[in-house]
Motif scaffolding. Structure first.
Motif, PDB file in Angstrom:
ATOM      1  N   ASN A  22       0.836  -1.202   0.000  1.00 52.40           N
ATOM      2  CA  ASN A  22       0.000   0.000   0.000  1.00 52.40           C
ATOM      3  C   ASN A  22       0.867   1.247   0.000  1.00 52.40           C
ATOM      4  OD1 ASN A  22      -1.618   2.243   1.467  1.00 52.40           O
ATOM      5  ND2 ASN A  22      -3.177   0.758   0.876  1.00 52.40           N
ATOM      6  N   PHE A  23       1.917   1.228   0.795  1.00 51.11           N
ATOM      7  CA  PHE A  23       2.872   2.340   0.832  1.00 51.11           C
ATOM      8  C   PHE A  23       3.507   2.528  -0.545  1.00 51.11           C
ATOM      9  CE2 PHE A  23       7.251   3.821   1.213  1.00 51.11           C
ATOM     10  CZ  PHE A  23       7.103   4.989   1.935  1.00 51.11           C
ATOM     11  N   GLY A  24       3.860   1.412  -1.198  1.00 56.18           N
ATOM     12  CA  GLY A  24       4.473   1.478  -2.515  1.00 56.18           C
ATOM     13  C   GLY A  24       3.550   2.090  -3.554  1.00 56.18           C
ATOM     14  N   MET A  25       2.271   1.685  -3.544  1.00 54.51           N
ATOM     15  CA  MET A  25       1.305   2.240  -4.498  1.00 54.51           C
ATOM     16  C   MET A  25       1.212   3.751  -4.362  1.00 54.51           C
ATOM     17  SD  MET A  25      -1.968  -0.310  -4.890  1.00 54.51           S
ATOM     18  CE  MET A  25      -2.387  -0.396  -3.152  1.00 54.51           C
ATOM     19  N   ASN A  26       1.122   4.228  -3.132  1.00 52.72           N
ATOM     20  CA  ASN A  26       1.024   5.667  -2.893  1.00 52.72           C
ATOM     21  C   ASN A  26       2.299   6.397  -3.301  1.00 52.72           C
ATOM     22  OD1 ASN A  26      -1.603   5.607  -1.808  1.00 52.72           O
ATOM     23  ND2 ASN A  26      -0.840   5.022   0.197  1.00 52.72           N
ATOM     24  N   ALA A  27       3.459   5.799  -2.985  1.00 55.46           N
ATOM     25  CA  ALA A  27       4.738   6.437  -3.299  1.00 55.46           C
ATOM     26  C   ALA A  27       4.948   6.526  -4.806  1.00 55.46           C
ATOM     27  CB  ALA A  27       5.881   5.655  -2.646  1.00 55.46           C
ATOM     28  N   TYR A  28       4.677   5.445  -5.526  1.00 53.38           N
ATOM     29  CA  TYR A  28       4.864   5.450  -6.978  1.00 53.38           C
ATOM     30  C   TYR A  28       3.925   6.440  -7.655  1.00 53.38           C
ATOM     31  CZ  TYR A  28       7.651   1.192  -6.417  1.00 53.38           C
ATOM     32  OH  TYR A  28       8.622   0.286  -6.069  1.00 53.38           O
ATOM     33  N   SER A  29       2.691   6.533  -7.176  1.00 52.30           N
ATOM     34  CA  SER A  29       1.735   7.479  -7.759  1.00 52.30           C
ATOM     35  C   SER A  29       2.210   8.914  -7.556  1.00 52.30           C
ATOM     36  CB  SER A  29       0.356   7.303  -7.124  1.00 52.30           C
ATOM     37  OG  SER A  29      -0.159   6.013  -7.382  1.00 52.30           O
ATOM     38  N   THR A  30       2.758   9.199  -6.374  1.00 45.96           N
ATOM     39  CA  THR A  30       3.265  10.545  -6.090  1.00 45.96           C
ATOM     40  C   THR A  30       4.451  10.878  -6.988  1.00 45.96           C
ATOM     41  OG1 THR A  30       2.534  10.401  -3.787  1.00 45.96           O
ATOM     42  CG2 THR A  30       4.214  12.058  -4.305  1.00 45.96           C
ATOM     43  N   ILE A  31       5.389   9.931  -7.102  1.00 50.89           N
ATOM     44  CA  ILE A  31       6.575  10.151  -7.933  1.00 50.89           C
ATOM     45  C   ILE A  31       6.177  10.386  -9.389  1.00 50.89           C
ATOM     46  CG2 ILE A  31       8.658   9.040  -8.865  1.00 50.89           C
ATOM     47  CD1 ILE A  31       8.844   7.519  -6.172  1.00 50.89           C
ATOM     48  N   LEU A  32       5.224   9.603  -9.879  1.00 56.27           N
ATOM     49  CA  LEU A  32       4.809   9.702 -11.277  1.00 56.27           C
ATOM     50  C   LEU A  32       4.272  11.093 -11.601  1.00 56.27           C
ATOM     51  CD1 LEU A  32       4.537   8.069 -13.898  1.00 56.27           C
ATOM     52  CD2 LEU A  32       2.245   7.405 -13.159  1.00 56.27           C
ATOM     53  N   ASN A  33       3.631  11.740 -10.641  1.00 59.99           N
ATOM     54  CA  ASN A  33       3.075  13.077 -10.860  1.00 59.99           C
ATOM     55  C   ASN A  33       4.141  14.122 -11.162  1.00 59.99           C
ATOM     56  OD1 ASN A  33       0.312  12.568 -10.557  1.00 59.99           O
ATOM     57  ND2 ASN A  33       0.466  12.587  -8.330  1.00 59.99           N
ATOM     58  N   TYR A  34       5.399  13.855 -10.775  1.00 63.62           N
ATOM     59  CA  TYR A  34       6.466  14.837 -10.952  1.00 63.62           C
ATOM     60  C   TYR A  34       7.571  14.335 -11.875  1.00 63.62           C
ATOM     61  CZ  TYR A  34       4.051  16.701  -6.892  1.00 63.62           C
ATOM     62  OH  TYR A  34       3.080  17.185  -6.048  1.00 63.62           O
ATOM     63  N   THR A  35       7.257  13.338 -12.692  1.00 64.73           N
ATOM     64  CA  THR A  35       8.246  12.737 -13.586  1.00 64.73           C
ATOM     65  C   THR A  35       7.940  13.092 -15.029  1.00 64.73           C
ATOM     66  OG1 THR A  35       8.592  10.891 -12.055  1.00 64.73           O
ATOM     67  CG2 THR A  35       9.293  10.567 -14.329  1.00 64.73           C
ATOM     68  N   ASN A  72       7.376   5.317 -17.719  1.00 63.24           N
ATOM     69  CA  ASN A  72       7.025   3.928 -18.026  1.00 63.24           C
ATOM     70  C   ASN A  72       7.409   3.008 -16.871  1.00 63.24           C
ATOM     71  OD1 ASN A  72       6.002   4.568 -20.540  1.00 63.24           O
ATOM     72  ND2 ASN A  72       7.925   4.177 -21.615  1.00 63.24           N
ATOM     73  N   TYR A  73       8.568   3.291 -16.274  1.00 59.65           N
ATOM     74  CA  TYR A  73       9.029   2.449 -15.157  1.00 59.65           C
ATOM     75  C   TYR A  73       8.084   2.550 -13.968  1.00 59.65           C
ATOM     76  CZ  TYR A  73      11.661   0.909 -11.101  1.00 59.65           C
ATOM     77  OH  TYR A  73      12.027   0.282  -9.929  1.00 59.65           O
ATOM     78  N   PHE A  74       7.765   3.785 -13.542  1.00 65.40           N
ATOM     79  CA  PHE A  74       6.913   3.954 -12.367  1.00 65.40           C
ATOM     80  C   PHE A  74       5.470   3.532 -12.645  1.00 65.40           C
ATOM     81  CE2 PHE A  74      10.303   7.067 -11.092  1.00 65.40           C
ATOM     82  CZ  PHE A  74      10.735   6.345  -9.991  1.00 65.40           C
ATOM     83  N   SER A  75       5.009   3.681 -13.881  1.00 61.58           N
ATOM     84  CA  SER A  75       3.682   3.165 -14.238  1.00 61.58           C
ATOM     85  C   SER A  75       3.648   1.649 -14.101  1.00 61.58           C
ATOM     86  CB  SER A  75       3.317   3.565 -15.671  1.00 61.58           C
ATOM     87  OG  SER A  75       3.190   4.961 -15.804  1.00 61.58           O
ATOM     88  N   GLY A  76       4.745   1.001 -14.533  1.00 60.68           N
ATOM     89  CA  GLY A  76       4.835  -0.455 -14.387  1.00 60.68           C
ATOM     90  C   GLY A  76       4.878  -0.868 -12.925  1.00 60.68           C
ATOM     91  N   CYS A  77       5.564  -0.066 -12.098  1.00 61.88           N
ATOM     92  CA  CYS A  77       5.619  -0.350 -10.655  1.00 61.88           C
ATOM     93  C   CYS A  77       4.229  -0.294 -10.037  1.00 61.88           C
ATOM     94  CB  CYS A  77       6.541   0.649  -9.948  1.00 61.88           C
ATOM     95  SG  CYS A  77       8.293   0.439 -10.334  1.00 61.88           S
ATOM     96  N   ILE A  78       3.428   0.683 -10.467  1.00 67.00           N
ATOM     97  CA  ILE A  78       2.068   0.805  -9.937  1.00 67.00           C
ATOM     98  C   ILE A  78       1.249  -0.428 -10.292  1.00 67.00           C
ATOM     99  CG2 ILE A  78      -0.094   2.093 -10.138  1.00 67.00           C
ATOM    100  CD1 ILE A  78       1.621   4.627 -10.518  1.00 67.00           C
ATOM    101  N   LYS A  79       1.367  -0.892 -11.520  1.00 69.47           N
ATOM    102  CA  LYS A  79       0.631  -2.085 -11.947  1.00 69.47           C
ATOM    103  C   LYS A  79       1.056  -3.312 -11.135  1.00 69.47           C
ATOM    104  CE  LYS A  79       0.015  -0.465 -16.699  1.00 69.47           C
ATOM    105  NZ  LYS A  79       0.391  -0.651 -18.125  1.00 69.47           N
ATOM    106  N   GLU A  80       2.363  -3.423 -10.882  1.00 67.62           N
ATOM    107  CA  GLU A  80       2.869  -4.558 -10.108  1.00 67.62           C
ATOM    108  C   GLU A  80       2.354  -4.523  -8.674  1.00 67.62           C
ATOM    109  OE1 GLU A  80       7.202  -5.259 -12.313  1.00 67.62           O
ATOM    110  OE2 GLU A  80       7.000  -3.808 -10.677  1.00 67.62           O
ATOM    111  N   THR A  81       2.369  -3.341  -8.071  1.00 67.56           N
ATOM    112  CA  THR A  81       1.929  -3.248  -6.676  1.00 67.56           C
ATOM    113  C   THR A  81       0.423  -3.469  -6.557  1.00 67.56           C
ATOM    114  OG1 THR A  81       1.872  -0.825  -6.918  1.00 67.56           O
ATOM    115  CG2 THR A  81       3.821  -1.776  -5.866  1.00 67.56           C
ATOM    116  N   ILE A  82      -0.340  -3.051  -7.566  1.00 68.30           N
ATOM    117  CA  ILE A  82      -1.779  -3.312  -7.549  1.00 68.30           C
ATOM    118  C   ILE A  82      -2.031  -4.820  -7.542  1.00 68.30           C
ATOM    119  CG2 ILE A  82      -3.895  -3.186  -8.932  1.00 68.30           C
ATOM    120  CD1 ILE A  82      -3.025  -0.381  -9.786  1.00 68.30           C
ATOM    121  N   GLU A  83      -1.295  -5.552  -8.367  1.00 65.64           N
ATOM    122  CA  GLU A  83      -1.460  -7.011  -8.413  1.00 65.64           C
ATOM    123  C   GLU A  83      -1.026  -7.653  -7.104  1.00 65.64           C
ATOM    124  OE1 GLU A  83       0.042 -10.868 -11.061  1.00 65.64           O
ATOM    125  OE2 GLU A  83       0.315  -8.833 -11.845  1.00 65.64           O
TER     126      GLU A  83
END
Length: 259
Positions: free
Chosen positions: A103-116, A123-134
Motif C-alpha cells: 500500500n505504501f508502494g502504491m502511494n509512493a509510486y503514484s506521487t513520484i509519477l506526478n512529478y516525472t 514507463n518504469y513507475f507506471s509499471g511499478c504501480i501495476k505490479e503493486t496493484i497485483e
C-alpha cells in the motif's frame, strides 16, 4: 529502455529513483528474512513474488543512476540483517505487514509519477504501480481466504440527500454539539488504527530484541505512542457508536534474537 539516453537531472526524478532504491533494498532484506521464517505456503508464495519484483526494480534503478551520472546509493545490504535469526513475527502479521508495504508502494509510486517528465521513468513507475496493484490484490485475497482480513466499520447510510447550510455548524467547536463523523473521516480513523496496529507490533518486536537499553527504551516509547493513538482513535469511533475494528494482538513470538 534506451541505454544511451540520459535522464534529466530534475530534483523530482532524482528523488524518485533514490527513494525507490532505498525502499526496494530495504524490502529485499525484510522479505528474505520473512521467507526464512514463514510457515504458511500461501504467504510464502506472495513473499517470493514480492522479492522477485524488488530485485528486478533494483537492477533497473541502477541503470537509471548510471545514465544520470550519479553514484549508486549504498542502500541496504546483506550485512544489515541476520537471515538465521529465529522467527520474531507470526505468519498473520507478516501478511498484514506485506499489505502495508505494498500500500505504501502504491502511494509512493503514484506521487513520484506526478512529478516525472522523462518517458522511460514514467514507463518504469507506471509499471511499478501495476505490479503493486497485483501484489496488493493477491495479499487481500489471501487475507480474505484465511478469514483474517481487518474490515472497516459498517454504517447505516442516510437514504436522503442533505446539504451543509452553515459552515459554523459543520465545523463545530467544543462549545456546541458535534455533527456525526463523515464516512471519509471514519475511513481515515480506520486507516490510522490499522497503521498503528502494524507499527505497534513492529516497535514491540524491535524493543524485544534490542541489545541496548537506549534502543529498547526508544522502541517502547514509540510503542506507547502508537498505543495511545490507537486508544484515541478507538474512542472517536466508540463515541459515535461505530464498531471498532477487531485486531488480533498476539503477533510476536518469544524470540530475543535480533534479525
Amino acid at each position: 529502455m534506451q541505454k544511451n539516453k540520459k535522464i534529466d537531472d530534475l530534483t523530482s526524478e532524482i528523488t524518485g529513483i533514490w527513494s525507490s532504491y532505498m525502499n526496494d533494498t530495504a524490502a529485499i532484506c525484510i522479505l528474505r528474512y520473512y521467507l526464512n521464517t514463514v510457515d504458511d505456503k500461501d504467504i510464502k508464495s506472495i513473499l517470493k513474488n514480492y522479492l522477485n519484483i524488488a530485485q528486478q526494480h533494483v537492477k533497473k534503478l541502477k541503470v537509471f543512476f548510471e545514465r544520470t551520472n550519479l553514484p549508486i546509493p549504498a542502500g541496504f545490504k546483506d550485512d544489515d540483517y541476520d537471515l538465521n535469526a529465529p522467527k520474531l513475527f507470526k505468519d498473520p502479521f507478516i501478511l498484514y505487514h506485506m499489505g502495508y508495504m505494498v500500500n505504501f508502494g502504491m502511494n509512493a509510486y503514484s506521487t513520484i509519477l506526478n512529478y516525472t517528465l522523462n518517458k522511460d521513468l514514467r514507463n518504469y513507475f507506471s509499471g511499478c504501480i501495476k505490479e503493486t496493484i497485483e501484489l496488493y490484490d493477491n495479499t487481500i485475497e489471501t487475507l480474505m481466504s484465511k478469514g483474517i482480513a481487518i474490515h472497516a466499520p459498517k454504517l447505516e447510510i442516510s437514504k436522503t440527500v442533505s446539504f451543509i447550510n452553515s459552515k459554523d455548524n459543520f465545523i463545530s467547536g467544543w462549545l456546541q454539539p458535534r455533527r456525526p463523523l463523515l464516512t471519509l473521516e471514519v475511513t481515515n480513523v480506520f486507516h490510522q488504527i490499522l497503521t498503528g496496529t502494524i507499527w505497534r507490533t513492529l516497535l514491540m518486536g524491535f524493543g524485544q530484541v534490542a541489545k541496548t537499553k537506549k534502543v529498547r527504551d526508544y522502541m517502547y516509547k514509540g510503542k506507547d505512542t502508537t498505543a495511545k493513538n490507537y486508544e484515541d482513535y478507538s474512542t472517536k469511533l466508540s463515541n459515535e457508536d461505530i464498531p471498532i475494528p477487531s485486531v488480533q494482538d498476539s503477533f510476536l513470538t518469544d524470540s530475543t534474537t535480533s534479525p
